[in-house]
Scaffold this motif. Structure first.
Motif, PDB file in Angstrom:
ATOM      1  N   GLY A  67       0.663  -1.372   0.107  1.00 13.25           N
ATOM      2  CA  GLY A  67      -0.094   0.143  -0.061  1.00 13.25           C
ATOM      3  C   GLY A  67       0.708   1.317  -0.111  1.00 13.25           C
ATOM      4  N   ARG A  68       2.176   1.350  -0.358  1.00 11.88           N
ATOM      5  CA  ARG A  68       2.821   2.232  -0.364  1.00 11.88           C
ATOM      6  C   ARG A  68       3.504   2.648  -1.915  1.00 11.88           C
ATOM      7  N   VAL A  69       2.680   2.496  -2.797  1.00 10.74           N
ATOM      8  CA  VAL A  69       3.067   2.713  -3.953  1.00 10.74           C
ATOM      9  C   VAL A  69       2.413   4.010  -4.589  1.00 10.74           C
ATOM     10  N   ARG A  70       3.020   4.971  -5.256  1.00 10.53           N
ATOM     11  CA  ARG A  70       2.477   5.995  -5.857  1.00 10.53           C
ATOM     12  C   ARG A  70       2.261   5.617  -7.249  1.00 10.53           C
ATOM     13  N   GLY A  71       1.013   5.501  -7.744  1.00 12.12           N
ATOM     14  CA  GLY A  71       0.733   5.258  -9.214  1.00 12.12           C
ATOM     15  C   GLY A  71       0.664   3.522  -9.303  1.00 12.12           C
ATOM     16  N   LYS A  72       1.291   3.574 -10.386  1.00  9.96           N
ATOM     17  CA  LYS A  72       1.278   1.862 -10.845  1.00  9.96           C
ATOM     18  C   LYS A  72       2.748   1.459 -10.965  1.00  9.96           C
ATOM     19  N   ILE A  73       2.867   0.085 -10.723  1.00  4.40           N
ATOM     20  CA  ILE A  73       4.125  -0.773 -10.831  1.00  4.40           C
ATOM     21  C   ILE A  73       3.630  -1.603 -12.363  1.00  4.40           C
ATOM     22  N   VAL A  74       4.687  -1.284 -13.270  1.00  8.62           N
ATOM     23  CA  VAL A  74       4.729  -1.984 -14.642  1.00  8.62           C
ATOM     24  C   VAL A  74       5.803  -3.167 -14.633  1.00  8.62           C
ATOM     25  N   LEU A  75       5.372  -4.036 -15.342  1.00 11.67           N
ATOM     26  CA  LEU A  75       5.934  -5.101 -15.505  1.00 11.67           C
ATOM     27  C   LEU A  75       6.335  -5.369 -16.964  1.00 11.67           C
ATOM     28  N   THR A  76       7.952  -5.639 -17.569  1.00 11.73           N
ATOM     29  CA  THR A  76       7.963  -5.925 -18.965  1.00 11.73           C
ATOM     30  C   THR A  76       8.101  -7.341 -19.016  1.00 11.73           C
ATOM     31  N   ALA A  77       7.912  -7.807 -20.128  1.00 15.13           N
ATOM     32  CA  ALA A  77       7.805  -9.152 -20.656  1.00 15.13           C
ATOM     33  C   ALA A  77       9.178  -9.791 -20.840  1.00 15.13           C
ATOM     34  N   TRP A  78       9.939 -10.015 -19.688  1.00 16.05           N
ATOM     35  CA  TRP A  78      11.409 -10.706 -19.462  1.00 16.05           C
ATOM     36  C   TRP A  78      12.115  -9.988 -20.594  1.00 16.05           C
ATOM     37  N   GLU A  79      11.911  -8.732 -20.827  1.00 15.30           N
ATOM     38  CA  GLU A  79      13.125  -8.087 -21.798  1.00 15.30           C
ATOM     39  C   GLU A  79      13.554  -6.748 -21.095  1.00 15.30           C
ATOM     40  N   SER A  80      14.556  -6.285 -21.998  1.00 12.75           N
ATOM     41  CA  SER A  80      15.042  -5.040 -21.373  1.00 12.75           C
ATOM     42  C   SER A  80      14.111  -3.785 -21.185  1.00 12.75           C
TER      43      SER A  80
END
Length: 308
Positions: free
Chosen positions: A287-300
């Protein structure tokens, strides 16, 4: 058939139950397209399903993920408006994978002015705010709980775009940030009881749940609306409405228009890889995140995290 990677779980539990598996590439059914995932994001619904708090997916095994931004790799039958190579974004069940089949009604063209990282942060959170705030107009007083979170920071901006007077609850550290998004009042819920500190409001958007329902009802005018997106304790109040988001490509096109003219921007707290999904869930659940966490698909992420 090609083998691709996905995140799966065999049992409900903590973040440690999430594991990388190899699966056959999905085949798009009629009215669907296969999207090669560039980025996805974490929503509260993900870790709640992982823990078994919500069971809308049925028993495991299953693949989580609601948001996708990527490229159309293949189209199914009865598909118009999309073709291979198109960049798209939208809500896609099972998006924590390299490829996902998605109904075209849940997708929209990815805005040219957004990279995949920021586009992946938008769909579920922005649609939640957009749909929950339906009917809000000029002069309405709107109270938004958890206003600096993934849904909340978008809800502040969407309510302002509709002419509302916006009040948000958030820790003091986020007050300047929320005022920069357009909030008219901000209340530190750790130091002030909002239920006694505010003048009556026309609508409450509850993104916290629990006892925030009955507390919010105290500041809601008699004919107001209490929209609950988390599950609170005000179900007996006639002004109460339990809200669930639904996919909508057409609404995403309207949201894109707001982004294009600078009236809506999405905050990305951090970018991680799907390989680090367990840690991403831990962060989101804190609950200590401002906005969103984004995940990339196993790439740079080097070519994905620069917003125009």
């Amino acid at each position: 058939m090609a083998i691709v990677k996905a995140i799966s779980q065999q049992i409900v539990g903590g973040p440690e139950v999430l594991q990388v598996v190899e699966v056959d590439t999905p085949r798009p059914a009629a009215g669907e397209v296969l999207v090669r995932v560039a980025a996805t994001s974490v929503n509260a619904a993900d870790w709640k399903a992982r823990r078994g708090i919500v069971d809308r997916l049925g028993p495991p095994p299953f693949t989580l993920g609601l948001d996708v931004s990527g490229v159309v790799a293949q189209i199914g039958s009865e598909v118009n408006g999309f073709r291979p190579g198109d960049e798209v974004f939208g809500m896609a069940m099972g998006a924590n994978a390299e490829n996902v089949a998605v109904p075209v009604t849940a997708l929209a063209p990815k805005p040219d002015h957004l990279d995949h990282v920021h586009a992946a942060a938008l769909p579920t959170a922005a649609l939640t705010a957009w749909q929950a705030l339906a009917g809000i107009g000029t002069g309405d007083r709107v109270l938004i709980h958890a206003a600096a979170g993934g849904v909340g920071h978008l809800a502040v901006q969407i309510a302002k775009s509709r002419g509302a007077y916006v009040i948000g609850t958030a820790r003091t550290v986020n007050h300047g940030y929320l005022r920069g998004l357009g909030a008219d009042e901000v209340v530190d819920y750790t130091a002030t009881d909002f239920s006694t500190a505010l003048d009556p409001v026309d609508m409450v958007l509850d993104l916290v749940g629990g006892d925030y329902g009955t507390r919010s009802a105290r500041v809601l005018r008699p004919g107001g609306r209490l929209v609950d997106a988390q599950g609170n304790d005000a179900t007996g109040d006639p002004r109460y409405r339990r809200f669930y988001v639904h996919p909508s490509g057409s609404a995403l096109r309207e949201i894109s228009a707001l982004v294009a003219v600078g009236r809506l921007r999405v905050e990305v707290d951090r970018v991680m890889s799907l390989a680090d999904i367990a840690e991403a869930h831990r962060l989101s659940e804190s609950g200590r995140v401002r906005g969103k966490i984004v995940l990339t698909a196993w790439e740079s992420t080097a070519d994905l995290s620069t917003q125009a």
